[in-house]
Design a protein around this motif. Structure first.
Motif, PDB file in Angstrom:
ATOM      1  N   HIS A 110     149.705  21.444  56.250  1.00  0.00           N
ATOM      2  CA  HIS A 110     148.962  20.690  57.281  1.00  0.00           C
ATOM      3  C   HIS A 110     150.052  20.685  57.704  1.00  0.00           C
ATOM      4  N   ASN A 111     150.788  19.820  57.258  1.00  0.00           N
ATOM      5  CA  ASN A 111     152.427  19.111  58.464  1.00  0.00           C
ATOM      6  C   ASN A 111     153.247  20.140  59.040  1.00  0.00           C
ATOM      7  N   ASN A 112     153.211  21.716  58.537  1.00  0.00           N
ATOM      8  CA  ASN A 112     153.994  22.417  58.476  1.00  0.00           C
ATOM      9  C   ASN A 112     153.303  23.030  59.836  1.00  0.00           C
ATOM     10  N   SER A 113     153.072  23.830  59.513  1.00  0.00           N
ATOM     11  CA  SER A 113     151.759  25.129  60.482  1.00  0.00           C
ATOM     12  C   SER A 113     150.544  24.938  61.193  1.00  0.00           C
ATOM     13  N   GLY A 114     149.693  24.300  60.201  1.00  0.00           N
ATOM     14  CA  GLY A 114     148.008  23.872  60.422  1.00  0.00           C
ATOM     15  C   GLY A 114     147.308  24.598  59.801  1.00  0.00           C
ATOM     16  N   LEU A 115     146.193  23.870  59.585  1.00  0.00           N
ATOM     17  CA  LEU A 115     145.496  24.601  59.079  1.00  0.00           C
ATOM     18  C   LEU A 115     144.872  25.777  59.758  1.00  0.00           C
ATOM     19  N   VAL A 116     144.334  26.063  59.676  1.00  0.00           N
ATOM     20  CA  VAL A 116     143.055  27.189  59.681  1.00  0.00           C
ATOM     21  C   VAL A 116     141.641  27.198  59.695  1.00  0.00           C
ATOM     22  N   TRP A 117     141.252  26.865  60.658  1.00  0.00           N
ATOM     23  CA  TRP A 117     140.349  26.885  61.605  1.00  0.00           C
ATOM     24  C   TRP A 117     139.171  27.639  60.476  1.00  0.00           C
TER      25      TRP A 117
ATOM     26  N   LYS B  40     145.865  20.768  63.553  1.00  0.00           N
ATOM     27  CA  LYS B  40     145.699  19.697  62.391  1.00  0.00           C
ATOM     28  C   LYS B  40     145.396  18.071  62.746  1.00  0.00           C
ATOM     29  N   PHE B  41     145.406  17.195  62.079  1.00  0.00           N
ATOM     30  CA  PHE B  41     144.051  16.400  62.085  1.00  0.00           C
ATOM     31  C   PHE B  41     145.160  15.294  62.937  1.00  0.00           C
ATOM     32  N   LYS B  42     145.036  14.387  64.084  1.00  0.00           N
ATOM     33  CA  LYS B  42     145.202  13.226  64.234  1.00  0.00           C
ATOM     34  C   LYS B  42     146.178  12.663  62.618  1.00  0.00           C
ATOM     35  N   PRO B  43     148.050  12.497  63.720  1.00  0.00           N
ATOM     36  CA  PRO B  43     149.057  11.721  62.434  1.00  0.00           C
ATOM     37  C   PRO B  43     147.919  10.629  61.753  1.00  0.00           C
ATOM     38  N   GLU B  44     147.771   9.774  62.809  1.00  0.00           N
ATOM     39  CA  GLU B  44     146.819   8.619  61.931  1.00  0.00           C
ATOM     40  C   GLU B  44     145.466   8.413  61.123  1.00  0.00           C
ATOM     41  N   LEU B  45     145.449   9.791  61.457  1.00  0.00           N
ATOM     42  CA  LEU B  45     144.037   9.884  59.960  1.00  0.00           C
ATOM     43  C   LEU B  45     143.627  10.799  59.372  1.00  0.00           C
ATOM     44  N   PHE B  46     145.916  11.866  58.854  1.00  0.00           N
ATOM     45  CA  PHE B  46     145.453  12.615  57.927  1.00  0.00           C
ATOM     46  C   PHE B  46     145.647  11.890  57.234  1.00  0.00           C
TER      47      PHE B  46
ATOM     48  N   PHE C 102     129.383  15.920  63.394  1.00  0.00           N
ATOM     49  CA  PHE C 102     131.222  17.125  63.627  1.00  0.00           C
ATOM     50  C   PHE C 102     131.785  16.146  64.392  1.00  0.00           C
ATOM     51  N   GLY C 103     133.245  16.442  63.980  1.00  0.00           N
ATOM     52  CA  GLY C 103     134.362  15.120  63.294  1.00  0.00           C
ATOM     53  C   GLY C 103     135.371  15.702  64.826  1.00  0.00           C
ATOM     54  N   SER C 104     134.920  16.129  65.763  1.00  0.00           N
ATOM     55  CA  SER C 104     136.484  16.173  67.249  1.00  0.00           C
ATOM     56  C   SER C 104     136.795  15.126  67.148  1.00  0.00           C
ATOM     57  N   ASP C 105     136.900  13.828  67.060  1.00  0.00           N
ATOM     58  CA  ASP C 105     137.064  13.499  67.609  1.00  0.00           C
ATOM     59  C   ASP C 105     138.803  12.966  66.642  1.00  0.00           C
ATOM     60  N   LEU C 106     138.360  13.732  65.020  1.00  0.00           N
ATOM     61  CA  LEU C 106     139.926  13.479  64.041  1.00  0.00           C
ATOM     62  C   LEU C 106     140.669  14.517  64.282  1.00  0.00           C
ATOM     63  N   ILE C 107     140.886  15.864  64.813  1.00  0.00           N
ATOM     64  CA  ILE C 107     141.810  16.739  64.916  1.00  0.00           C
ATOM     65  C   ILE C 107     142.781  15.846  66.332  1.00  0.00           C
TER      66      ILE C 107
END
Length: 151
Positions: free
Chosen positions: A136-143, A84-90, A66-71
């Motif tokens: 991603h940058n404006n409104s976010g991606l949808v789960w 959104k992803f953490k800015p430093e990871l996107f 799982f990738g919870s640390d990316l969020i």
């Protein structure tokens, strides 16, 4: 815990992904099997390579991934099903999607998430990489969405 995956469609060999270049763990498989299976019925129609993105400690954990640390869990969206992803990871995620598109003979990739608790499950088609990044940058991606990204 979210599953985050990228699929390079019709890719016949592994993508060149130097794992030490990315700030998260990447597992690469030819069997297009999602870890949680929400979109498995769709993936079964394709061939290619799937990249599973996960926390660094997932390196030695199988079969769990799982990738919870990316969020960016602090991100507040108008829609509670957005992230959104953490800015430093996107930038690294963007790089992997672009690599997947370039590696696809159809110039097509899927980006998909699967998280418990989100109500929606949908497939969105014909996204350009630029559209995906803007969303991603404006409104976010949808789960719990599979984005079909085309070049």
């Amino acid at each position: 815990m979210p599953t985050i995956e990228i699929v390079s469609i019709k890719r016949k060999k592994r993508l060149k992904v130097p794992k030490n270049k990315y700030p998260f763990w990447i597992r690469q498989d030819f069997d297009l099997e999602s870890h949680r299976g929400l979109f498995q019925h769709h993936l079964d129609q394709f061939q290619g390579v799937i990249l599973h993105l996960g926390n660094l400690e997932m390196k030695n954990s199988s079969p769990f991934f799982f990738g919870s640390d990316l969020i960016d869990w602090e991100f507040e969206a108008d829609d509670e099903d957005c992230f959104k992803f953490k800015p430093e990871l996107f930038k690294a995620v963007h790089s992997l999607i672009k690599r997947s598109l370039l590696g696809s003979t159809d110039r097509k990739a899927f980006f998909l998430t699967d998280i418990q608790g989100a109500e929606k499950a949908e497939i969105l088609t014909n996204y350009s990489l630029d559209m995906f990044i803007k969303e991603h940058n404006n409104s976010g991606l949808v789960w719990n969405t599979l984005y079909e990204i085309i070049m």
